[in-house]
Design an enzyme around this catalytic site. Structure first.
Site, PDB file in Angstrom:
ATOM      1  N   ASN A  87     -10.440  -0.111   0.132  1.00 41.26           N
ATOM      2  CA  ASN A  87      -8.981   0.035   0.178  1.00 41.26           C
ATOM      3  C   ASN A  87      -8.396  -0.433  -1.162  1.00 41.26           C
ATOM      4  O   ASN A  87      -8.444  -1.615  -1.480  1.00 41.26           O
ATOM      5  CB  ASN A  87      -8.457  -0.816   1.344  1.00 41.26           C
ATOM      6  CG  ASN A  87      -6.943  -0.774   1.472  1.00 41.26           C
ATOM      7  OD1 ASN A  87      -6.246  -0.275   0.605  1.00 41.26           O
ATOM      8  ND2 ASN A  87      -6.440  -1.322   2.565  1.00 41.26           N
ATOM      9  N   CYS A 106       0.818  -1.221   0.000  1.00 39.26           N
ATOM     10  CA  CYS A 106       0.000   0.000   0.000  1.00 39.26           C
ATOM     11  C   CYS A 106       0.850   1.267   0.000  1.00 39.26           C
ATOM     12  O   CYS A 106       0.350   2.345  -0.318  1.00 39.26           O
ATOM     13  CB  CYS A 106      -0.948   0.007   1.191  1.00 39.26           C
ATOM     14  SG  CYS A 106      -2.000  -1.434   1.249  1.00 39.26           S
ATOM     15  N   HIS A 130      -3.416   7.100   3.411  1.00 33.60           N
ATOM     16  CA  HIS A 130      -3.837   5.825   2.836  1.00 33.60           C
ATOM     17  C   HIS A 130      -5.256   5.506   3.316  1.00 33.60           C
ATOM     18  O   HIS A 130      -5.581   5.671   4.493  1.00 33.60           O
ATOM     19  CB  HIS A 130      -2.865   4.716   3.240  1.00 33.60           C
ATOM     20  CG  HIS A 130      -3.294   3.372   2.749  1.00 33.60           C
ATOM     21  ND1 HIS A 130      -3.744   3.176   1.457  1.00 33.60           N
ATOM     22  CD2 HIS A 130      -3.371   2.165   3.366  1.00 33.60           C
ATOM     23  CE1 HIS A 130      -4.067   1.911   1.307  1.00 33.60           C
ATOM     24  NE2 HIS A 130      -3.864   1.276   2.448  1.00 33.60           N
TER      25      HIS A 130
END
Ligand code: UT7
Length: 318
Positions: free
Chosen positions: A273, A108, A243
């Protein structure tokens, strides 16, 4: 380095929590209250290369470049359509680029790692105009029978066209040497001398609460380091582009910094996500909504498997 153009590519199919509740022991109420996620986009007809190409073309258009203007193409991804060739090479072929192209895997945090790589190429005088893609098809990595994982993720591609400039003022990457809490095995067991791995090892495995704690602690620490390095007060930053893994993680960061919600834009409600693609897609949305002005200070901070983190600060320059 500065960002001249951004872009995004999304699948057509939007999946609602109620659709997941039709085949999993879950509910819209649980998913929204624990994560903030209402929907996510999932590839059906599209390949990841299709999404990446769309994002890349938009970023090139917005930068006023053609493919021939690019000196380098970097793609952050953990879910390319092929192990080889890289996603970057596949997109370069589609765009008609004639420059080196390679992938970066920092989960990520991949987009921030790719930015750092681009900045280093520029500083070394080896490239000037660089297209960065951050693209993930998380839907192929999740176990769709596991209610604790599959509702969390979504598919999408973000892109930025970067060139030389003075906008990027701070960059800090870390890798904590702690790979246990979040992982996914690559295929193995193909030789006649090695048995097949059990199916469940082929999907993302995550210790949710451990990752949650790491995320909250690392964002607090990394934001603090960035602000201190630039002698900034928390309120000096116009937008915190964090994030997008869980609305509660973002809310915890916001509360610690005692700032208003408008400084912490989110898209996790719509997208889930999207791993490395989350921040560049959020940036693209902010620019399209006219929320970024010349001189604005933008702080980006990501965390992911590894465990990795990446944090950077921009004084916006167009
Ligand atoms: O970019 C990658 C990084 N990933 C992250 O940042 C994720 C970080 N972690 C999280 O966001 C949260 O830990 C989760 C959203 C993954 C889980 O939320 P939680 O509040 O930590 O829940 P939990 O894991 O403690 O589970 C609580 C209960 C469990 O049931 P029991 O054991 O108490 O009976 C789970 O089985 O909730 C259950 N549960 C669900 N129930 C309904 C877990 N997922 C679901 C679900 N629907 N989808």
């Amino acid at each position: 380095m500065k960002i001249l153009g951004t872009g995004a590519g999304l699948p057509a199919r939007r999946v609602y929590n109620s659709e997941l509740a039709a085949f999993l022991d879950t509910s819209d109420e649980w998913i929204v209250s624990h994560t903030g996620i209402q929907t996510r986009y999932v590839c059906v007809e599209e390949s990841l290369t299709d999404l990446a190409e769309a994002a890349g073309r938009q970023a090139l258009r917005n930068a006023g470049w053609t493919a021939k203007d690019m000196d380098l193409l970097i793609a952050a991804t953990i879910s390319g359509d092929y192990i080889t060739p890289s996603l970057a090479c596949r997109v370069a072929e589609r765009l008609g680029a004639v420059c080196p192209a390679f992938d970066v895997n920092a989960a990520c945090s991949g987009f921030i790692y790719a930015l750092e790589a681009a900045d280093a190429f520029m500083a070394a005088g080896k490239a000037e105009n660089i297209l960065i893609l951050a693209c993930e098809e998380m839907s192929k990595h999740v176990d769709w029978t596991d209610r604790s994982i599959c509702p969390l993720f979504g598919d999408g591609a973000g892109a930025v066209a970067v060139s030389c400039g003075g906008a990027l003022r701070y960059m800090h990457l870390t890798a904590a040497g702690n790979t246990a809490p979040l992982k996914m095995r690559a295929p193995r067991g193909n030789s006649p001398f090695q048995p097949d791995v059990p199916q469940e090892d082929k999907f993302i495995r995550m210790s949710g609460q451990e990752v949650f704690k790491f995320a909250v602690q690392s964002i607090e620490k990394e934001v603090g380091l960035a602000l201190a390095a630039l002698s900034l007060a928390p309120e000096d930053v116009h937008l915190y582009l964090l994030h997008q893994a869980n609305l509660r993680i973002i809310e915890s960061a916001r509360q610690k910094l005692k700032l208003s919600a408008d400084k912490f834009p989110t898209n996790i409600e719509r997208h889930g996500n999207m791993s490395s693609a989350a921040i560049p897609i959020l940036l693209n949305e902010m620019l399209e909504a006219g929320k970024v002005a010349e001189g604005d200070i933008l702080l980006m901070s990501a965390f992911g498997a590894g465990m990795t983190t990446g944090t950077c600060v921009w004084y916006w320059e167009s």
